[in-house]
Design a protein around this motif. Structure first.
Motif, PDB file in Angstrom:
ATOM      1  N   VAL A   2      18.530  26.523  72.462  1.00 49.45           N
ATOM      2  CA  VAL A   2      18.694  27.858  73.020  1.00 49.45           C
ATOM      3  C   VAL A   2      17.337  28.341  73.510  1.00 49.45           C
ATOM      4  O   VAL A   2      16.355  28.309  72.773  1.00 49.45           O
ATOM      5  CB  VAL A   2      19.235  28.863  71.970  1.00 49.45           C
ATOM      6  N   TYR A   3      17.288  28.768  74.750  1.00 51.63           N
ATOM      7  CA  TYR A   3      16.067  29.326  75.307  1.00 51.63           C
ATOM      8  C   TYR A   3      16.072  30.829  75.062  1.00 51.63           C
ATOM      9  O   TYR A   3      17.050  31.514  75.338  1.00 51.63           O
ATOM     10  CB  TYR A   3      15.969  29.057  76.807  1.00 51.63           C
ATOM     11  N   LEU A   4      14.959  31.355  74.547  1.00 49.28           N
ATOM     12  CA  LEU A   4      14.872  32.771  74.202  1.00 49.28           C
ATOM     13  C   LEU A   4      13.875  33.555  75.046  1.00 49.28           C
ATOM     14  O   LEU A   4      13.953  34.775  75.114  1.00 49.28           O
ATOM     15  CB  LEU A   4      14.498  32.918  72.722  1.00 49.28           C
ATOM     16  N   ASN A   5      12.908  32.894  75.661  1.00 47.23           N
ATOM     17  CA  ASN A   5      11.867  33.605  76.411  1.00 47.23           C
ATOM     18  C   ASN A   5      12.431  34.172  77.700  1.00 47.23           C
ATOM     19  O   ASN A   5      13.011  33.451  78.503  1.00 47.23           O
ATOM     20  CB  ASN A   5      10.707  32.664  76.742  1.00 47.23           C
ATOM     21  N   ASP A   6      12.200  35.490  77.902  1.00 44.58           N
ATOM     22  CA  ASP A   6      12.713  36.108  79.127  1.00 44.58           C
ATOM     23  C   ASP A   6      11.638  36.302  80.189  1.00 44.58           C
ATOM     24  O   ASP A   6      11.898  36.827  81.248  1.00 44.58           O
ATOM     25  CB  ASP A   6      13.410  37.437  78.823  1.00 44.58           C
ATOM     26  N   ASP A   7      10.402  35.851  79.910  1.00 47.34           N
ATOM     27  CA  ASP A   7       9.326  36.019  80.886  1.00 47.34           C
ATOM     28  C   ASP A   7       8.902  34.691  81.509  1.00 47.34           C
ATOM     29  O   ASP A   7       7.800  34.547  82.007  1.00 47.34           O
ATOM     30  CB  ASP A   7       8.124  36.713  80.240  1.00 47.34           C
ATOM     31  N   TRP A   8       9.799  33.711  81.552  1.00 45.45           N
ATOM     32  CA  TRP A   8       9.487  32.398  82.090  1.00 45.45           C
ATOM     33  C   TRP A   8       9.482  32.442  83.609  1.00 45.45           C
ATOM     34  O   TRP A   8      10.282  33.136  84.243  1.00 45.45           O
ATOM     35  CB  TRP A   8      10.530  31.383  81.609  1.00 45.45           C
ATOM     36  N   GLY A  13       6.363  25.604  83.521  1.00 45.70           N
ATOM     37  CA  GLY A  13       6.805  24.275  83.067  1.00 45.70           C
ATOM     38  C   GLY A  13       7.791  24.391  81.907  1.00 45.70           C
ATOM     39  O   GLY A  13       8.376  25.426  81.667  1.00 45.70           O
ATOM     40  N   GLY A  14       7.949  23.287  81.173  1.00 40.76           N
ATOM     41  CA  GLY A  14       8.835  23.276  80.011  1.00 40.76           C
ATOM     42  C   GLY A  14      10.307  23.043  80.331  1.00 40.76           C
ATOM     43  O   GLY A  14      11.163  23.189  79.463  1.00 40.76           O
ATOM     44  N   GLN A  15      10.631  22.656  81.554  1.00 42.61           N
ATOM     45  CA  GLN A  15      12.031  22.399  81.900  1.00 42.61           C
ATOM     46  C   GLN A  15      12.547  21.180  81.134  1.00 42.61           C
ATOM     47  O   GLN A  15      11.800  20.268  80.814  1.00 42.61           O
ATOM     48  CB  GLN A  15      12.194  22.126  83.407  1.00 42.61           C
ATOM     49  N   VAL A 145      16.805  21.608  83.866  1.00 39.98           N
ATOM     50  CA  VAL A 145      17.394  22.828  83.309  1.00 39.98           C
ATOM     51  C   VAL A 145      16.230  23.761  83.017  1.00 39.98           C
ATOM     52  O   VAL A 145      15.343  23.437  82.227  1.00 39.98           O
ATOM     53  CB  VAL A 145      18.179  22.542  82.014  1.00 39.98           C
ATOM     54  N   VAL A 146      16.229  24.908  83.682  1.00 46.94           N
ATOM     55  CA  VAL A 146      15.120  25.843  83.509  1.00 46.94           C
ATOM     56  C   VAL A 146      15.297  26.622  82.205  1.00 46.94           C
ATOM     57  O   VAL A 146      16.412  26.980  81.823  1.00 46.94           O
ATOM     58  CB  VAL A 146      14.991  26.796  84.715  1.00 46.94           C
ATOM     59  N   PRO A 147      14.190  26.877  81.500  1.00 41.17           N
ATOM     60  CA  PRO A 147      14.279  27.568  80.208  1.00 41.17           C
ATOM     61  C   PRO A 147      14.362  29.087  80.355  1.00 41.17           C
ATOM     62  O   PRO A 147      13.430  29.817  80.053  1.00 41.17           O
ATOM     63  CB  PRO A 147      12.979  27.134  79.507  1.00 41.17           C
ATOM     64  N   THR A 167       4.458  22.035  79.365  1.00 40.21           N
ATOM     65  CA  THR A 167       4.318  23.464  79.619  1.00 40.21           C
ATOM     66  C   THR A 167       2.904  23.763  80.082  1.00 40.21           C
ATOM     67  O   THR A 167       1.958  23.070  79.734  1.00 40.21           O
ATOM     68  CB  THR A 167       4.627  24.297  78.357  1.00 40.21           C
ATOM     69  N   GLN A 168       2.782  24.801  80.867  1.00 39.51           N
ATOM     70  CA  GLN A 168       1.481  25.215  81.386  1.00 39.51           C
ATOM     71  C   GLN A 168       1.040  26.547  80.785  1.00 39.51           C
ATOM     72  O   GLN A 168       0.000  27.069  81.130  1.00 39.51           O
ATOM     73  CB  GLN A 168       1.569  25.364  82.925  1.00 39.51           C
TER      74      GLN A 168
END
Length: 175
Positions: A2-8, A13-15, A145-147, A167-168
């Motif tokens: 589950v992705y939780l960050n809303d400021d991506w 990165g991190g896909q 799949v984007v986080p 991730t960057q």
């Protein structure tokens, strides 16, 4: 997952990158008993897409107890070589080209062989990745799949090759 960050954003990165096969498999994929899938025999005009499994417990000389095999649609197991090889050969072997030359005897099978996870080396960690939407062997669909916050991702991690891109940006995690 589950992705939780809303400021991506895309530059962070991190896909999750999924490596899906274009063609359906002729038999079950992922694992067979205690043997994990390590590759594919790509589909061609005469044959369907066949998963390749690694049996690490074959009888053979000391430290040479690995065998690659495939299973057809009727469940028949077929070894890709007549004698076992050393386990370390897969990791140090140099990817598809070496596996085709030293671990698969039949030329037709060797031409179709693709290892799921190419060995990582110093060179591969320094060079930028060569991302082809058809995958390394031309038989894949690569999907990222984007986080994004609120995204739930469910998949069988054994039967679907995948990776998480670097991730960057530093992220906080809730565990």
């Amino acid at each position: 997952m589950v992705y939780l960050n809303d400021d991506w954003n895309e530059l962070d990165g991190g896909q999750l990158r999924l490596h899906e096969r274009k063609q359906p498999s002729v038999s079950c994929v992922g694992a067979r008993g205690g043997d994990l899938q390590v590759g594919w025999l790509k589909a061609d005009v005469q044959n369907g897409e066949e998963p390749v499994f690694l049996d690490p417990l074959r009888e053979g000389p000391e430290n040479e107890n690995c065998m690659l095999y495939t299973v057809d649609s009727d469940g028949n197991k077929r070894d890709l070589s007549s004698k076992p090889f050393a386990n370390i050969a897969l990791y140090l072997g140099g990817g598809d080209a070496m596996a085709r030359k030293f671990m698969v005897e039949n030329r037709s099978d060797a031409a179709r062989l693709h290892l799921i996870d190419a060995p990582k080396s110093l060179v591969s960690s320094v060079l930028p990745p060569n991302i082809d939407p058809a995958g390394e062997d031309g038989g894949e669909r690569t999907r990222d799949v984007v986080p994004r916050a609120g995204t739930l991702v469910m998949f069988d991690s054994v039967s679907l090759p995948h990776e998480v891109l670097q991730t960057q940006k530093e992220r906080t995690r809730d565990v």
